[in-house]
Design an enzyme around this catalytic site. Structure first.
Site, PDB file in Angstrom:
ATOM      1  N   ARG A  46       0.856  -1.199   0.000  1.00 17.07           N
ATOM      2  CA  ARG A  46       0.000   0.000   0.000  1.00 17.07           C
ATOM      3  C   ARG A  46       0.889   1.245   0.000  1.00 17.07           C
ATOM      4  O   ARG A  46       0.609   2.236  -0.660  1.00 17.07           O
ATOM      5  CB  ARG A  46      -0.956  -0.005   1.206  1.00 17.07           C
ATOM      6  CG  ARG A  46      -1.658   1.324   1.400  1.00 17.07           C
ATOM      7  CD  ARG A  46      -2.956   1.254   2.229  1.00 17.07           C
ATOM      8  NE  ARG A  46      -2.903   0.361   3.359  1.00 17.07           N
ATOM      9  CZ  ARG A  46      -2.257   0.610   4.505  1.00 17.07           C
ATOM     10  NH1 ARG A  46      -1.587   1.739   4.672  1.00 17.07           N
ATOM     11  NH2 ARG A  46      -2.282  -0.260   5.487  1.00 17.07           N
ATOM     12  N   TYR A  98     -17.358  16.091 -14.743  1.00 21.91           N
ATOM     13  CA  TYR A  98     -17.838  14.712 -14.700  1.00 21.91           C
ATOM     14  C   TYR A  98     -18.798  14.542 -13.510  1.00 21.91           C
ATOM     15  O   TYR A  98     -18.508  15.019 -12.405  1.00 21.91           O
ATOM     16  CB  TYR A  98     -16.630  13.766 -14.590  1.00 21.91           C
ATOM     17  CG  TYR A  98     -17.026  12.352 -14.286  1.00 21.91           C
ATOM     18  CD1 TYR A  98     -17.824  11.636 -15.172  1.00 21.91           C
ATOM     19  CD2 TYR A  98     -16.617  11.735 -13.117  1.00 21.91           C
ATOM     20  CE1 TYR A  98     -18.209  10.338 -14.885  1.00 21.91           C
ATOM     21  CE2 TYR A  98     -16.991  10.426 -12.832  1.00 21.91           C
ATOM     22  CZ  TYR A  98     -17.790   9.739 -13.718  1.00 21.91           C
ATOM     23  OH  TYR A  98     -18.177   8.465 -13.426  1.00 21.91           O
ATOM     24  N   ASP A 170      -8.508  18.252 -14.200  1.00 23.57           N
ATOM     25  CA  ASP A 170      -8.792  16.887 -14.644  1.00 23.57           C
ATOM     26  C   ASP A 170      -8.445  16.847 -16.136  1.00 23.57           C
ATOM     27  O   ASP A 170      -9.149  17.428 -16.957  1.00 23.57           O
ATOM     28  CB  ASP A 170     -10.277  16.578 -14.398  1.00 23.57           C
ATOM     29  CG  ASP A 170     -10.649  15.148 -14.798  1.00 23.57           C
ATOM     30  OD1 ASP A 170      -9.984  14.589 -15.704  1.00 23.57           O
ATOM     31  OD2 ASP A 170     -11.607  14.600 -14.229  1.00 23.57           O
ATOM     32  N   LYS A 195      -9.469   5.801 -19.060  1.00 25.55           N
ATOM     33  CA  LYS A 195      -9.842   6.306 -20.379  1.00 25.55           C
ATOM     34  C   LYS A 195      -8.636   6.250 -21.322  1.00 25.55           C
ATOM     35  O   LYS A 195      -8.156   5.179 -21.626  1.00 25.55           O
ATOM     36  CB  LYS A 195     -10.422   7.717 -20.222  1.00 25.55           C
ATOM     37  CG  LYS A 195     -11.487   7.830 -19.112  1.00 25.55           C
ATOM     38  CD  LYS A 195     -12.720   7.051 -19.439  1.00 25.55           C
ATOM     39  CE  LYS A 195     -13.786   6.893 -18.375  1.00 25.55           C
ATOM     40  NZ  LYS A 195     -13.703   7.452 -17.082  1.00 25.55           N
TER      41      LYS A 195
HETATM   42  C1  LIG Z   1     -13.380  13.464 -16.917  1.00 26.85           C
HETATM   43  C2  LIG Z   1     -13.508  12.332 -15.939  1.00 26.85           C
HETATM   44  N1  LIG Z   1     -12.925  12.432 -14.736  1.00 26.85           N
HETATM   45  C3  LIG Z   1     -13.009  11.434 -13.822  1.00 26.85           C
HETATM   46  C4  LIG Z   1     -13.733  10.282 -14.075  1.00 26.85           C
HETATM   47  C5  LIG Z   1     -13.806   9.200 -13.033  1.00 26.85           C
HETATM   48  O1  LIG Z   1     -12.925   8.163 -13.348  1.00 26.85           O
HETATM   49  P1  LIG Z   1     -13.145   6.608 -13.002  1.00 26.85           P
HETATM   50  O2  LIG Z   1     -14.392   6.169 -13.716  1.00 26.85           O
HETATM   51  O3  LIG Z   1     -11.898   5.976 -13.491  1.00 26.85           O
HETATM   52  O4  LIG Z   1     -13.298   6.513 -11.532  1.00 26.85           O
HETATM   53  C6  LIG Z   1     -14.352  10.129 -15.324  1.00 26.85           C
HETATM   54  C7  LIG Z   1     -15.115   8.918 -15.622  1.00 26.85           C
HETATM   55  O5  LIG Z   1     -15.868   8.845 -16.563  1.00 26.85           O
HETATM   56  C8  LIG Z   1     -14.233  11.186 -16.279  1.00 26.85           C
HETATM   57  O6  LIG Z   1     -14.822  11.109 -17.485  1.00 26.85           O
END
Ligand SMILES: Cc1ncc(COP(=O)(O)O)c(C=O)c1O
Length: 383
Positions: A46, A98, A170, A195
């Site tokens: 961890r 998101y 992000d 992604k």
């Molecule tokens: C722009 C964005 N940030 C964060 C996330 C969250 O990521 P995760 O689904 O890997 O937890 C997503 C998920 O679709 C996303 O599109």
């Protein structure tokens, strides 16, 4: 090294002990300590694991940051970053982030007294006006998910710096191949590595890259204390995916540009959201801060056409959640990725029921166009 080479040789390049060109999967929870008080740099996975460390160094190199951290999902990454704040702090967020980012702030961190304020961060005056004593960070996505609003990362970072607060970006949609927020002044970069970084829809993972030793120490403490770490196997999968990021992103960019033009000229479509259009309000800023427009397009289907029929008639493009994989995906933000946002807020920002989001993959462009054309033709109501 240029980024195309860094993707392949960045971080820890292969296994020093055996010469294996790929970092091994150190599938271990613990490490033998040769004698009391002595270890070989690892005590418990961890806290640190060599495969995860290779990934963490790689993403830090790619984002040109100080240190990187691997998490079990993008949301675990976001949660760790939000754990930097305390009761009474306020975070300004872009108005169509998101849905999960909104949800964790609204339903989890709110309980700990951390507040949020939704702002159209593409409007710098609004960002400036949103600043008050409690604001400790500005959390942006550029482009936003799903409406592709563009925020000037450098200008927002300047506003944040003048106030002595953090800029968090992000960077999931762009990846460091197309956009490097830390170079533009941001302090913290988050990815849903599920992604584009992974790129093959085969892991759920997240990363954070920070720009300073202080943030690195604090983030490592949070990562180790809260424990949402990425597994050695998934770290290996991400390193593998990242190696082909450049060629994948080039093809995503290319295919998406063609499809955006195609959609724009269709009678069934009311509006297309794509930052590569010259008349997109963020076009100039996008050109200034990124090397392309990415692989996402959202569009509104006109009255008289049924978005459900559109989804049901796709054959090559998969109807499903997520984005950024080699395969094209179609999703319905209002009921899927952004369902956790209350409908009044959704409608207000433009995430309407007949909004469709496409993540354009790297398949043959003629096949993709044919698929979309057929689905649009079949989507007429009462046909
Ligand atoms: C722009 C964005 N940030 C964060 C996330 C969250 O990521 P995760 O689904 O890997 O937890 C997503 C998920 O679709 C996303 O599109």
């Amino acid at each position: 090294m240029k980024i195309e080479s860094l993707l392949i040789h960045g971080g820890i390049d292969g296994d020093e002990k055996t010469g294996a060109v790929n970092i091994p999967i150190y599938q271990t929870s613990t490490y033998k300590q040769p004698k009391f008080g002595v270890n070989k740099g690892y005590e418990y996975s961890r806290t640190g694991n060599p495969t995860r460390e290779a990934l963490e160094k790689l993403v830090s190199d790619l984002e040109e940051g100080y240190a990187g951290f691997g998490f079990a999902s993008g949301m675990a990454a976001t949660t760790a970053v939000l754990s930097l704040f305390k009761c009474g702090d306020k975070i300004v967020i872009s108005n169509n982030v998101y849905g999960g980012t909104f949800r964790v702030l609204d339903k989890v961190f709110n309980h700990f007294g951390i507040e949020y304020k939704i702002v159209d961060t593409s409007n710098l005056e609004e960002v400036k006006n949103s600043m008050d004593e409690a604001v400790r960070a500005i959390f942006i996505e550029s482009p936003t998910n799903p409406l592709m609003d563009i925020t000037d990362i450098e200008e927002v970072s300047n506003i944040a710096k003048a106030k002595g607060i953090y800029t968090i970006v992000d960077n999931t949609f762009m990846t460091p191949y197309l956009q490097k927020p830390i170079k533009l002044g941001a302090d913290i970069v988050i990815h849903s590595a599920t992604k584009y970084l992974g790129g093959h829809s085969d892991t759920v993972s997240g990363v954070v890259v920070v720009n300073s030793e202080d943030l690195a120490e604090r983030l490592h403490f949070i990562q180790n204390s809260t424990g949402g770490v990425l597994s050695p196997f998934d770290s290996f999968m991400l390193i593998k995916g990242i190696k082909t990021l450049a060629i994948r992103m080039d093809r995503h960019n290319e295919n998406t540009k063609v499809i955006a033009e195609f959609l724009r000229n269709r009678k069934e479509i009311e509006k297309v959201y794509y930052p590569g259009f010259e008349d997109h309000p963020g076009y100039e800023i996008q050109n200034k801060q990124a090397k392309g427009y990415g692989g996402i397009i959202s569009f509104v289907i006109k009255k008289g056409y049924d978005y459900k029929k559109f989804f049901n008639n796709l054959e090559i493009i998969t109807f499903g959640e997520s984005l950024g994989g080699v395969e094209s995906l179609a999703c319905h933000p209002a009921s899927m990725t952004h369902a956790s946002i209350p409908s009044e807020i959704r409608e207000k920002v433009g995430i309407v029921d007949n909004l469709i989001r496409l993540s354009i993959g790297i398949e043959n462009i003629e096949d993709l166009i044919e698929d979309i054309k057929n689905a649009l033709e079949e989507s007429k109501e009462n046909d």
